[in-house]
Structures are given as C-alpha cells and as structure tokens.
Design a protein around this motif. Structure first.
Motif, PDB file in Angstrom:
ATOM      1  N   SER A  37      40.913   1.456  15.285  1.00 34.13           N
ATOM      2  CA  SER A  37      39.790   2.669  14.824  1.00 34.13           C
ATOM      3  C   SER A  37      39.223   3.173  15.834  1.00 34.13           C
ATOM      4  CB  SER A  37      38.931   1.760  13.769  1.00 34.13           C
ATOM      5  OG  SER A  37      38.190   0.807  14.442  1.00 34.13           O
ATOM      6  N   TRP A  39      36.085   2.976  16.474  1.00 35.19           N
ATOM      7  CA  TRP A  39      35.109   2.123  16.751  1.00 35.19           C
ATOM      8  C   TRP A  39      35.644   1.229  17.842  1.00 35.19           C
ATOM      9  CZ3 TRP A  39      34.421  -3.191  17.607  1.00 35.19           C
ATOM     10  CH2 TRP A  39      32.887  -3.505  17.735  1.00 35.19           C
ATOM     11  N   ARG A  40      36.949   0.685  17.490  1.00 35.11           N
ATOM     12  CA  ARG A  40      37.722  -0.275  18.515  1.00 35.11           C
ATOM     13  C   ARG A  40      37.869   0.364  19.731  1.00 35.11           C
ATOM     14  NH1 ARG A  40      36.947  -4.843  18.096  1.00 35.11           N
ATOM     15  NH2 ARG A  40      37.138  -4.703  15.802  1.00 35.11           N
ATOM     16  N   ASP A 113      31.782  -9.062  19.045  1.00 44.95           N
ATOM     17  CA  ASP A 113      32.112  -7.952  17.973  1.00 44.95           C
ATOM     18  C   ASP A 113      32.098  -8.801  16.516  1.00 44.95           C
ATOM     19  OD1 ASP A 113      34.944  -6.507  16.688  1.00 44.95           O
ATOM     20  OD2 ASP A 113      32.923  -6.491  16.035  1.00 44.95           O
ATOM     21  N   PHE A 132      26.577  -7.762  10.000  1.00 48.90           N
ATOM     22  CA  PHE A 132      27.199  -7.109   9.062  1.00 48.90           C
ATOM     23  C   PHE A 132      26.779  -7.119   7.780  1.00 48.90           C
ATOM     24  CE2 PHE A 132      30.086  -6.310  12.270  1.00 48.90           C
ATOM     25  CZ  PHE A 132      30.460  -7.476  12.923  1.00 48.90           C
ATOM     26  N   PHE A 195      40.680  -0.870   7.754  1.00 44.74           N
ATOM     27  CA  PHE A 195      39.642  -0.328   8.884  1.00 44.74           C
ATOM     28  C   PHE A 195      40.747   1.127   9.245  1.00 44.74           C
ATOM     29  CE2 PHE A 195      36.105  -2.601   8.704  1.00 44.74           C
ATOM     30  CZ  PHE A 195      36.361  -4.068   9.156  1.00 44.74           C
ATOM     31  N   ASN A 223      34.351   1.129   6.845  1.00 44.52           N
ATOM     32  CA  ASN A 223      34.235   2.067   8.307  1.00 44.52           C
ATOM     33  C   ASN A 223      34.458   3.372   8.084  1.00 44.52           C
ATOM     34  OD1 ASN A 223      37.115   2.087   8.227  1.00 44.52           O
ATOM     35  ND2 ASN A 223      37.280   1.658  10.542  1.00 44.52           N
ATOM     36  N   ASP A 251      29.614   2.402  10.925  1.00 47.04           N
ATOM     37  CA  ASP A 251      30.103   2.825  12.147  1.00 47.04           C
ATOM     38  C   ASP A 251      29.282   3.677  12.933  1.00 47.04           C
ATOM     39  OD1 ASP A 251      31.906   0.472  12.372  1.00 47.04           O
ATOM     40  OD2 ASP A 251      33.934   1.660  12.257  1.00 47.04           O
TER      41      ASP A 251
HETATM   42  C1  GZL Z   1      32.458  -4.053  13.506  1.00 47.36           C
HETATM   43  C2  GZL Z   1      34.067  -4.149  13.845  1.00 47.36           C
HETATM   44  C3  GZL Z   1      34.676  -3.019  12.885  1.00 47.36           C
HETATM   45  C4  GZL Z   1      34.466  -1.653  12.854  1.00 47.36           C
HETATM   46  C5  GZL Z   1      35.764  -1.046  12.516  1.00 47.36           C
HETATM   47  O1  GZL Z   1      32.109  -4.711  14.357  1.00 47.36           O
HETATM   48  O2  GZL Z   1      34.684  -5.296  13.968  1.00 47.36           O
HETATM   49  O3  GZL Z   1      36.301  -3.198  13.304  1.00 47.36           O
HETATM   50  O4  GZL Z   1      33.181  -1.527  11.813  1.00 47.36           O
HETATM   51  C6  GZL Z   1      36.727  -1.926  13.609  1.00 47.36           C
HETATM   52  O5  GZL Z   1      35.923   0.248  12.772  1.00 47.36           O
HETATM   53  O6  GZL Z   1      38.027  -1.572  13.056  1.00 47.36           O
END
Ligand code: GZL
Length: 317
Positions: A37, A39-40, A113, A132, A195, A223, A251
């Motif tokens: 993603s 985010w990643r 993470d 989370f 995701f 996400n 995200d």
């Molecule tokens: C959150 C992370 C998640 C994100 C996604 O910390 O681990 O994984 O929310 C990602 O976008 O793929």
C-alpha cells in the motif's frame, strides 16, 4: 524528531542487557513486511531516509507478506551479527521462537508498525506503532455522528486488512465497540481485502452484487488503498461514493485526501507511517545503553472532507 506520546507501560534498563556502543557505527537489520500500500511505501521510505540521516547502516529485507520470509531475513541478520533488529510483523502471532533465537544471539529487537502477541515481552525492547483500536473507535464515532439523522436500519460494509494483522483486528474491534451503541446499525458484510486497491475493488464488487437493491449505506475500509479500489467498484455499479455510500477510511495518504476533496471519501483516520526517525532514535538509545518506554505511539488525528483542502498541502505521504 516528531513529538510522540509515549505510553509508558513498563521501562527496562537495557544497559544490563546489551553492551553499549557509544559512537560506533550501528548496523540495523530491518524486516519489512511488504509493499502492499501507499502507507507501506511511505513507511519504508521514512525508515531508509532516517537511517541515512542517522548514519545507521540499514540492511532492509522485504518479505512481501510472507512471515516465513521474515524469519529467513531475521536469521540472516543474526548470521551477520547486526547490532539491532527491527521487525514490522505481517501478522501478530507465531513470533515466540524467532524472537527467542534473536535473544540467544544477544541482539536487541524493536517491533515497528504492527505488534506481536508474545507472553514474554522481554523478547523485544519496545513497540513503536499506532493505537489501532483507537483508530477504530474514531471511525465508529464518525459513523455514528454522520448517520445520526438517518432513520431506520443502517447497513454497513467492512473491508478488512490482512487477516491476523494487528491493524485489521484492532480497527475492527474499536469500530464495533462504538457502533453497538446504535442497535439498528449493523455490519451486514465484512471481508478481508489485503490492504490493496485490487483487493478493495474486487471485494466491493462482490458486496454490491450480493446486496442488489439494498446496497450498504456506509463502508468502513481499514485502509485508503482498499477504499480507493472500492470507489472504482461503486462508480462502475452506478452509485455515488461519499453520497449513496458514506466512506470512512484509515491512513491519510495523499490519494485519500484527493478523494475527500472530490467528495468520494467522507473521513480519513490518520495512521502515521513516518516512523523512521523514532526507530533510529530507539536504536541509538539502545546502543547507548539507555532506557526506553515499552510502548511508543505516534500522534494521530482524524480528517473530514470539509477540511481536507486545508490539510492536503501539509501532507508528507
Ligand atoms: C498500519 C499498517 C497498515 C496500513 C496499511 O500501521 O500496518 O498496513 O494501515 C498497510 O495501509 O498496508
């Protein structure tokens, strides 16, 4: 370094555990879980950039969603006798043995993470990652507020993240704990979509076909990438995302802000991927023999479509 709210559940004096390398070059082995993603990608970029800035040698291995690949990468770090190992665990279970192997090699571990479920929390020095469950709570509260004047039953669809991952489990739990306050608000369909944009689109298509004349009125996507995929499916189905189906995502990527400005996503719960400087700071503290809190939580917010245009230019990912 961004200010962080450190939730100090327990602190341990690490100087007794690991020899201090005051100014020697630090070598960090980092097992990243994938590249699924935006985010990643931002998370990886932040860690690579921060290592460079900190003068820390980073050995980065990308496991592409495979826990076994993470184990192999970690064993290679032990072979190389790195100074510190950082792990972004793809799922939260199954980590006891490998963490025990690292402990026997005398190498400190930082979890980054997502979290790990282990009885013996001395197997890692600290966990740097979002709350989370709180993200799920924020999403649930927004859903209650947004639908407060909508009478009758509220049909909700949920796109879950990677099965067994902390963000997916805890976002779902927080969301459910809040919406149960309204007994006619019901999650009528929920499926993992990994995701990814492709996953979000594919599962949303299934949802819409199943729902027929009674489509969901609200979508909670764990996400932004899945929300963006879902938007494609919703439009192809002939409905208006953000209007016919209220969309809440998590995200805070640039694409999600652009979708909010277009009115296609209604709210985004921030999950901060820029954890690189926190990770490098933690490595320096550990190698300097100093104490660290067991839990470090980056600050996070919620953004709604009404204000997205004010925020988008400040976004760093
Ligand atoms: C959150 C992370 C998640 C994100 C996604 O910390 O681990 O994984 O929310 C990602 O976008 O793929």
């Amino acid at each position: 370094m961004p200010t962080v709210e450190t939730v100090v559940t327990e602190t341990i004096n690490i100087s007794s555990l690991y020899p201090s390398h005051m100014n020697e070059d630090i070598v960090m082995g980092f097992s990243q879980l994938g590249s699924e993603s935006d985010w990643r990608l931002a998370n990886t970029a932040s860690i690579v950039e921060s290592a460079k800035e900190a003068g820390i040698t980073l050995l980065l291995e990308n496991a592409e969603q495979s826990q076994q690949a993470q184990f192999s990468a970690i064993r290679s770090f032990i072979e190389k006798q790195v100074d510190v190992i950082a792990i972004a665990p793809v799922v939260q279970t199954g980590w006891e043995n490998i963490l025990q192997e690292i402990k026997e090699a005398g190498i400190p571990v930082v979890i980054i993470d997502r979290s790990v479920n282990v009885e013996d929390t001395s197997l890692y020095v600290t966990f740097i990652g979002s709350d989370f469950y709180e993200e799920g709570i924020k999403a649930g509260k927004y859903a209650l507020d947004k639908m407060r004047n909508k009478p009758g039953g509220i049909r909700i669809a949920e796109l879950e993240g990677t099965v067994g991952s902390t963000p997916s489990i805890d976002r779902g739990r927080g969301f459910r704990d809040v919406i149960q306050e309204r007994d006619d608000m019901e999650i009528i369909m929920s499926q993992p979509a990994d995701f990814t944009i492709e996953g979000g689109k594919k599962v949303m298509e299934q949802f819409l076909q199943e729902a027929g004349e009674q489509p969901p009125q609200l979508l909670f996507a764990h996400n932004d990438d899945m929300a963006i995929g879902a938007i494609q499916a919703i439009e192809e189905f002939g409905l208006e995302p953000g209007k016919d189906i209220i969309i809440i995502s998590v995200d805070g990527t640039r694409q999600a802000f652009e979708m909010m400005i277009e009115g296609k996503i209604n709210a985004v719960i921030e999950c901060n991927p820029l954890q690189g400087s926190l990770l490098m700071q933690a490595a320096r503290e550990i190698m300097g023999g100093r104490t660290l809190p067991k839990r470090i939580i980056p600050p996070e917010d919620i953004f709604t479509q009404e204000y997205a245009h004010l925020e988008i230019d400040h976004r760093k990912y």
